[in-house]
Design an enzyme around this catalytic site. Sequence first.
Site, PDB file in Angstrom:
ATOM      1  N   SER A  37     131.586  42.749 -70.196  1.00  0.00           N
ATOM      2  CA  SER A  37     131.656  43.507 -68.957  1.00  0.00           C
ATOM      3  C   SER A  37     132.399  42.698 -67.898  1.00  0.00           C
ATOM      4  O   SER A  37     132.723  41.537 -68.098  1.00  0.00           O
ATOM      5  CB  SER A  37     130.252  43.813 -68.460  1.00  0.00           C
ATOM      6  OG  SER A  37     129.625  42.611 -68.030  1.00  0.00           O
ATOM      7  N   LYS A  38     132.635  43.363 -66.771  1.00  0.00           N
ATOM      8  CA  LYS A  38     133.339  42.723 -65.663  1.00  0.00           C
ATOM      9  C   LYS A  38     132.650  41.419 -65.257  1.00  0.00           C
ATOM     10  O   LYS A  38     133.284  40.459 -64.871  1.00  0.00           O
ATOM     11  CB  LYS A  38     133.351  43.684 -64.468  1.00  0.00           C
ATOM     12  CG  LYS A  38     134.724  43.976 -63.982  1.00  0.00           C
ATOM     13  CD  LYS A  38     134.831  45.089 -62.979  1.00  0.00           C
ATOM     14  CE  LYS A  38     133.644  45.346 -62.110  1.00  0.00           C
ATOM     15  NZ  LYS A  38     133.814  46.559 -61.286  1.00  0.00           N
ATOM     16  N   ARG A  39     131.338  41.461 -65.359  1.00  0.00           N
ATOM     17  CA  ARG A  39     130.526  40.291 -65.028  1.00  0.00           C
ATOM     18  C   ARG A  39     131.035  39.036 -65.755  1.00  0.00           C
ATOM     19  O   ARG A  39     131.157  37.972 -65.180  1.00  0.00           O
ATOM     20  CB  ARG A  39     129.096  40.585 -65.485  1.00  0.00           C
ATOM     21  CG  ARG A  39     128.012  40.021 -64.618  1.00  0.00           C
ATOM     22  CD  ARG A  39     126.685  40.116 -65.338  1.00  0.00           C
ATOM     23  NE  ARG A  39     126.609  39.113 -66.386  1.00  0.00           N
ATOM     24  CZ  ARG A  39     126.340  39.360 -67.654  1.00  0.00           C
ATOM     25  NH1 ARG A  39     126.116  40.593 -68.070  1.00  0.00           N
ATOM     26  NH2 ARG A  39     126.278  38.384 -68.534  1.00  0.00           N
ATOM     27  N   GLY A  78     134.012  38.434 -66.980  1.00  0.00           N
ATOM     28  CA  GLY A  78     135.301  38.002 -66.469  1.00  0.00           C
ATOM     29  C   GLY A  78     135.127  37.136 -65.239  1.00  0.00           C
ATOM     30  O   GLY A  78     135.724  36.065 -65.125  1.00  0.00           O
ATOM     31  N   ASN A  79     134.291  37.589 -64.327  1.00  0.00           N
ATOM     32  CA  ASN A  79     134.054  36.828 -63.093  1.00  0.00           C
ATOM     33  C   ASN A  79     133.428  35.489 -63.393  1.00  0.00           C
ATOM     34  O   ASN A  79     133.825  34.464 -62.856  1.00  0.00           O
ATOM     35  CB  ASN A  79     133.122  37.610 -62.161  1.00  0.00           C
ATOM     36  CG  ASN A  79     133.750  38.912 -61.700  1.00  0.00           C
ATOM     37  OD1 ASN A  79     133.082  39.914 -61.532  1.00  0.00           O
ATOM     38  ND2 ASN A  79     135.063  38.897 -61.519  1.00  0.00           N
TER      39      ASN A  79
END
Length: 508
Positions: free
Chosen positions: A264-266, A268-269
């Site tokens: 998820s985007k999480r 990536g961050n």
Amino acid sequence: MSKKVRVRFAPSPTGGLHLGGVRTVLYNYLFAKQQDGDFVLRIEDTDQTRFVPGAEEYIFNCLKWCGLTPDESAVHGGPYAPYRQSERKQLYKQYAEQLVKQGNAYYAFDTAEELEQMRAAFRTEQNPSPQYNYEVRERMKNSITLSEQEVSTLIAQGTPYVIRIKMPQDEVVTFTDMIRGEVSFDSSLVDDKVLLKADGMPTYHLAVVVDDYLMKISHAFRGEEWLPSAPVHILLWRYLGWENEMPQWAHLPLILGPDGAKLSKRHGNKYGFPIFGMNWVDPNTQELTEGFYERGFLPQAFVNLLAMLGWNDGTEKELFSMEELIDRFDISRVNHSGAIFDYEKAKWFNHEWIKKLPVADYKDRVQKIFEENNITISDDNKFEKVLEQVKDRCTLLNDFVTQASFFFVAPKEIDTASIKPKWDEKKQQFFVELIRAFELTAIWQHDDLEKEFKEIAAVHQLKPGEVMMPLRVMLVGGKFGPGVFDIATIIGKEETNRRIKHTLQLLS
RNA sequence: GCCGCGUUGGUCAAUCGGUUAAGACGCAUCCCUUUCACGGAUGAAUGACGGGUUCGAUUCCCGUACGCGGUACCA
């Protein structure tokens, strides 16, 4: 002109197209192409609150960049248009009504509060999320518990209602998955999913079945997260009387983050790598999520690394072009288990493709990156030659800036710290002499420069190695880059001397 | 909780009952290179656990554990 194989992809409408999504499209595409079938793109934009403006165009751009342009889609049209779910709204209701008439579905009038009450009432430690199932539906406000009279009154009064599927009791629903083989579910344990929402829009469950039927989809690929709702879809195909035309299913394994959870985007961050194909700016929050494109990935590498995340052809081959993938891809060889995404390996793929491809294939993009760094390229020929010279050292396209900018502009920073400690008068004299000799050099070419350099070093009783590094630092600014005389040859006599003089000044 | 899907080195993974259990990424060492890379060589590192079936199980079956997914008028 309907072909036998028609595969369909419906991107998630929440915005951003992440690795798993692109891989699903890729496998769809490969399968369609190898059977000479059609690749269909349907857009799920039913829910106004979730479908983000700009998402559709964004998805097309992403797919285009990857070389995965659909044959039929909301923008391309085709015999089964429209492909946008919002434009097909009227289609779904009649099928939902048909199911009610047949007794396979029913109207449910329960309000959100009533549903919450039900869940609260049935919730126990053993059962944290009670389902609207064959038992519970007997106690709720729907066309099963209510009389025909009451139902028609409620509808006449305009009471909001949904249509839910009536899951049979104690039935085993079995189907064959192209990847997993036979999979079965006990229908008693699946809840009565909503098919048509109160606003008249279908849920995914109804929409996929109706659309796949109407669009004559022969093969449906989707993520493994859909496996638990597959029995609902199978039953829908059966109840609607279309079972003979049901597509073959393939539930793809998930792509996982480094912690093993669904990517998820999480992630990536947290770990600092992209997970979207291209930059995505959420129009609501203005939050930017970086894409592989902007990170400097080549589409060939991106496609390649995605293809290998869950599939291989059984040989040691790892580098595949799109053509080779179409040729070799085999859906039955797709792995059953989720794969953790490894950004290091992803970079390796990009590195390999940068080395493999002729620079002409990507020099325009590199030029743009140079321009963003305020370096204008006037000599196209020289640019190509330079890129060829340094491409082995570049993992991402952006690396060309550090690896090659000194060919076009003098380095801003000179790493004098690395030469200062061993700097002395003898070396100073050597370089003064070198400049003089270079200025007299008539033919400016690699071998002659090296020869001169060595001769002068010998005169000054210096080993070539002692002055080689300083010269490199003078020309490129640091301890990296191709051969020094190659660089000098390309940047020319005047520029070479100018840079030597400049550093000499800094050192004195 | 329930249901489903999984489980080979840190990661991606091959093997369709018999192998010294491939290969790749990453890591380490060395060679090449008067830099950094590229290239080459070598090395460390793997079958979750317990039962079966079998002459023989990483491979087939069952159980346990663990992980993930689902359990919404989201997809």
